[in-house]
Enzyme design. Structure first.
Site, short mmCIF file in Angstrom:
data_model
loop_
_atom_site.label_atom_id
_atom_site.label_comp_id
_atom_site.label_asym_id
_atom_site.label_seq_id
_atom_site.Cartn_x
_atom_site.Cartn_y
_atom_site.Cartn_z
N ARG A 215 0.83 -1.21 0.00
CA ARG A 215 0.00 0.00 0.00
C ARG A 215 0.86 1.26 0.00
NH1 ARG A 215 -3.47 0.02 4.85
NH2 ARG A 215 -1.69 -1.08 5.70
N ASN B 56 -6.25 -2.63 2.37
CA ASN B 56 -6.23 -4.08 2.48
C ASN B 56 -7.66 -4.61 2.48
OD1 ASN B 56 -3.44 -4.31 2.77
ND2 ASN B 56 -3.52 -4.22 5.00
#
Length: 90
Positions: free
Chosen positions: A19, A37
């Protein structure tokens, strides 16, 4: 509605700074949107910006950061209700 590119990246993508890497890549390409996520292991990405920059980001998502291992990338164009001028990690 804002035309946006929605992707789900699967493989070894959680716990490998994916990320954070997506955020850095999106900022470098001047893309808005977010990444987060998902509970079952993948990473979700929403991109807004120029189509050429989004196409480049799609290419980068296929590779991912060094510690990751992307096994699948599913993307499609959607109409999203919020415009994002910057990129964020959720």
């Amino acid at each position: 509605m804002i035309r946006s590119y929605h992707c789900v990246v699967t493989g070894k993508v959680q716990g490998v700074f994916f990320r954070s890497w997506v955020n850095d890549q999106a900022v470098a390409l001047h893309l808005g949107g977010w990444t987060r996520n998902l509970d079952d292991g993948p990473i979700e990405v929403l991109l807004q910006g120029r189509e050429s920059d989004i196409a480049e980001m799609r290419t980068r998502l296929l590779v991912g950061p060094p510690l990751s291992q992307v096994t699948d990338l599913k993307c499609n164009w959607i109409d999203y209700d919020t415009k994002h001028d910057s990129f964020e990690i959720r």
